[in-house]
Design a protein around this motif. Structure first.
Motif, PDB file in Angstrom:
ATOM      1  N   ILE A 235       2.810   0.805  -2.791  1.00 35.02           N
ATOM      2  CA  ILE A 235       3.709  -0.163  -2.160  1.00 35.02           C
ATOM      3  C   ILE A 235       4.932   0.554  -1.592  1.00 35.02           C
ATOM      4  O   ILE A 235       5.390   0.252  -0.483  1.00 35.02           O
ATOM      5  N   LEU A 236       5.439   1.540  -2.338  1.00 39.22           N
ATOM      6  CA  LEU A 236       6.588   2.301  -1.860  1.00 39.22           C
ATOM      7  C   LEU A 236       6.229   3.111  -0.612  1.00 39.22           C
ATOM      8  O   LEU A 236       7.038   3.220   0.318  1.00 39.22           O
TER       9      LEU A 236
ATOM     10  N   CYS B  45      -1.412  -2.389   1.617  1.00 42.42           N
ATOM     11  CA  CYS B  45      -0.523  -1.252   1.914  1.00 42.42           C
ATOM     12  C   CYS B  45      -1.080  -0.410   3.061  1.00 42.42           C
ATOM     13  O   CYS B  45      -0.326   0.061   3.919  1.00 42.42           O
ATOM     14  N   PHE B  46      -2.398  -0.255   3.086  1.00 44.70           N
ATOM     15  CA  PHE B  46      -3.032   0.530   4.144  1.00 44.70           C
ATOM     16  C   PHE B  46      -2.844  -0.135   5.507  1.00 44.70           C
ATOM     17  O   PHE B  46      -2.514   0.537   6.495  1.00 44.70           O
ATOM     18  N   ILE B  47      -3.037  -1.438   5.580  1.00 47.85           N
ATOM     19  CA  ILE B  47      -2.874  -2.166   6.845  1.00 47.85           C
ATOM     20  C   ILE B  47      -1.438  -2.084   7.337  1.00 47.85           C
ATOM     21  O   ILE B  47      -1.179  -1.853   8.530  1.00 47.85           O
ATOM     22  N   ILE B  48      -0.482  -2.284   6.418  1.00 44.63           N
ATOM     23  CA  ILE B  48       0.934  -2.181   6.795  1.00 44.63           C
ATOM     24  C   ILE B  48       1.240  -0.792   7.346  1.00 44.63           C
ATOM     25  O   ILE B  48       1.921  -0.640   8.366  1.00 44.63           O
ATOM     26  N   THR B  49       0.703   0.236   6.679  1.00 46.56           N
ATOM     27  CA  THR B  49       0.952   1.616   7.099  1.00 46.56           C
ATOM     28  C   THR B  49       0.327   1.900   8.459  1.00 46.56           C
ATOM     29  O   THR B  49       0.950   2.536   9.322  1.00 46.56           O
ATOM     30  N   VAL B  50      -0.902   1.431   8.660  1.00 48.15           N
ATOM     31  CA  VAL B  50      -1.580   1.659   9.944  1.00 48.15           C
ATOM     32  C   VAL B  50      -0.828   0.980  11.084  1.00 48.15           C
ATOM     33  O   VAL B  50      -0.623   1.577  12.159  1.00 48.15           O
ATOM     34  N   ILE B  51      -0.399  -0.270  10.870  1.00 44.84           N
ATOM     35  CA  ILE B  51       0.349  -0.992  11.909  1.00 44.84           C
ATOM     36  C   ILE B  51       1.659  -0.278  12.224  1.00 44.84           C
ATOM     37  O   ILE B  51       2.033  -0.099  13.386  1.00 44.84           O
TER      38      ILE B  51
ATOM     39  N   LEU C 218      -0.327  10.547   2.686  1.00 48.53           N
ATOM     40  CA  LEU C 218      -1.009   9.260   2.753  1.00 48.53           C
ATOM     41  C   LEU C 218      -2.524   9.414   2.800  1.00 48.53           C
ATOM     42  O   LEU C 218      -3.260   8.697   2.104  1.00 48.53           O
ATOM     43  N   SER C 219      -2.996  10.344   3.613  1.00 46.34           N
ATOM     44  CA  SER C 219      -4.447  10.528   3.750  1.00 46.34           C
ATOM     45  C   SER C 219      -5.083  10.957   2.434  1.00 46.34           C
ATOM     46  O   SER C 219      -6.177  10.486   2.077  1.00 46.34           O
TER      47      SER C 219
END
Length: 312
Positions: A113-114, A210-216, A248-249
């Motif tokens: 989340i962070l 979290c992944f979707i937020i990061t990708v966007i 991240l990856s």
């Protein structure tokens, strides 16, 4: 210890890595050095951020909190693994096992989340620079950090409690080097179908959200960077974000492999190797990729080291 009407195990045995058990002393040294390097590197980030006023910005504030969490996260698992390698003490009590599982899962969820929040911070800094100082003030940063811990706690507490209420009547050997949720579910002699569904839904929800937020966030960042008129500005912006993407990856890749599958008993053997990425490799690389590619941190460290040398 009684659960239901069946006598259950009071301790578990962590299997560790039986195929390389004969290399215990060598692996102890390798993991000890990696653990000490990880702790030292993350501690440096926390310390330099606190004592250097130039680094007291939202980006470094989030980074210092993340580094502190990485210290706690790796300390939840690695010390016990070192004891297994060095002394061969593989047993862990029922209570200690579930405390380890809770802390590990809680810090893992809060960490993801962070990382999503850090992605949004980079999005605001690069894509909304005029609004950035107003939105990302100290009060809002503290609220975001508190939200990370709160959401992490809420998302995993029920799941861990549910697993701890299962009946464990043997065998008691956990095919892992720490107490993780999947292997614990695998050991239960209860009907685990509902618990597996809950675990799958919760872990998938946290990771995918979290992944979707990061990708966007990073998709917008890339578009904004490409539109920058200066090649030097584009290079600087890409350099700032690339280190974040490396961490991240590794985190998402290993965790999707371990947790995002409906049946937790699948691939338990290979999960151990993937878990090493999260517990050893990523905490070690985190301070490396954030400091070696950051001129502000370099300058702050040089100045502090220079002052220490002059004082001695």
């Amino acid at each position: 210890m009684e659960m239901g009407n069946k006598t259950t195990v009071q301790e578990f045995t962590l299997e560790g890595f039986p195929t390389v058990q004969h290399l215990g002393k060598v692996l102890f040294l390798v993991h000890l050095l990696a653990y000490l390097a990880s702790m030292a590197g993350n501690a440096v980030i926390v310390t330099i951020t606190c004592i250097d006023s130039r680094l007291q910005t939202p980006m470094y504030f989030f980074l210092s909190v993340f580094s502190f969490m990485e210290c706690c996260f790796t300390s939840t698992v690695i010390p016990k693994l070192l004891v297994i390698y060095l002394l061969g003490r593989q047993t862990i009590s029922f209570v200690a096992c579930f405390i380890q599982a809770f802390v590990f899962t809680f810090l893992g969820a809060a960490g993801f989340i962070l990382m999503a929040v850090m992605s949004l911070d980079r999005y605001m800094a690069i894509c909304r620079p005029l609004h950035y100082p107003t939105i990302m003030n100290l009060k809002n940063c503290v609220i975001l950090i508190a939200s990370c811990f709160t959401l992490g706690f809420i998302s995993i507490t029920g799941m861990v409690v549910k697993v701890s209420q299962l009946t464990f009547c043997g065998p008691q050997v956990i095919p892992h080097f720490f107490c993780d949720i999947g292997p614990l579910i695998h050991l239960s002699c209860s009907d685990t179908r509902s618990v597996e569904k809950i675990t799958f839904v919760l872990t998938s929800s946290v990771l995918l959200t979290c992944f979707i937020i990061t990708v966007i966030a990073y998709s917008n960042i890339v578009v904004t960077i490409i539109r920058l008129p200066s090649a030097k500005e584009r290079q600087k912006a890409f350099s700032t974000c690339s280190s974040h993407l490396i961490v991240l990856s590794l985190m998402y890749g290993s965790c999707f492999f371990i947790y995002v599958k409906p049946k937790q008993t699948n691939r338990l053997e290979s999960n151990r190797e993937a878990a090493l990425v999260n517990t050893v490799v990523t905490p070690l690389l985190n301070p490396v990729v954030y400091t070696l590619r950051n001129k502000q941190v370099h300058q702050a460290l040089r100045e502090k080291m220079g002052r220490i040398k002059m004082s001695t």
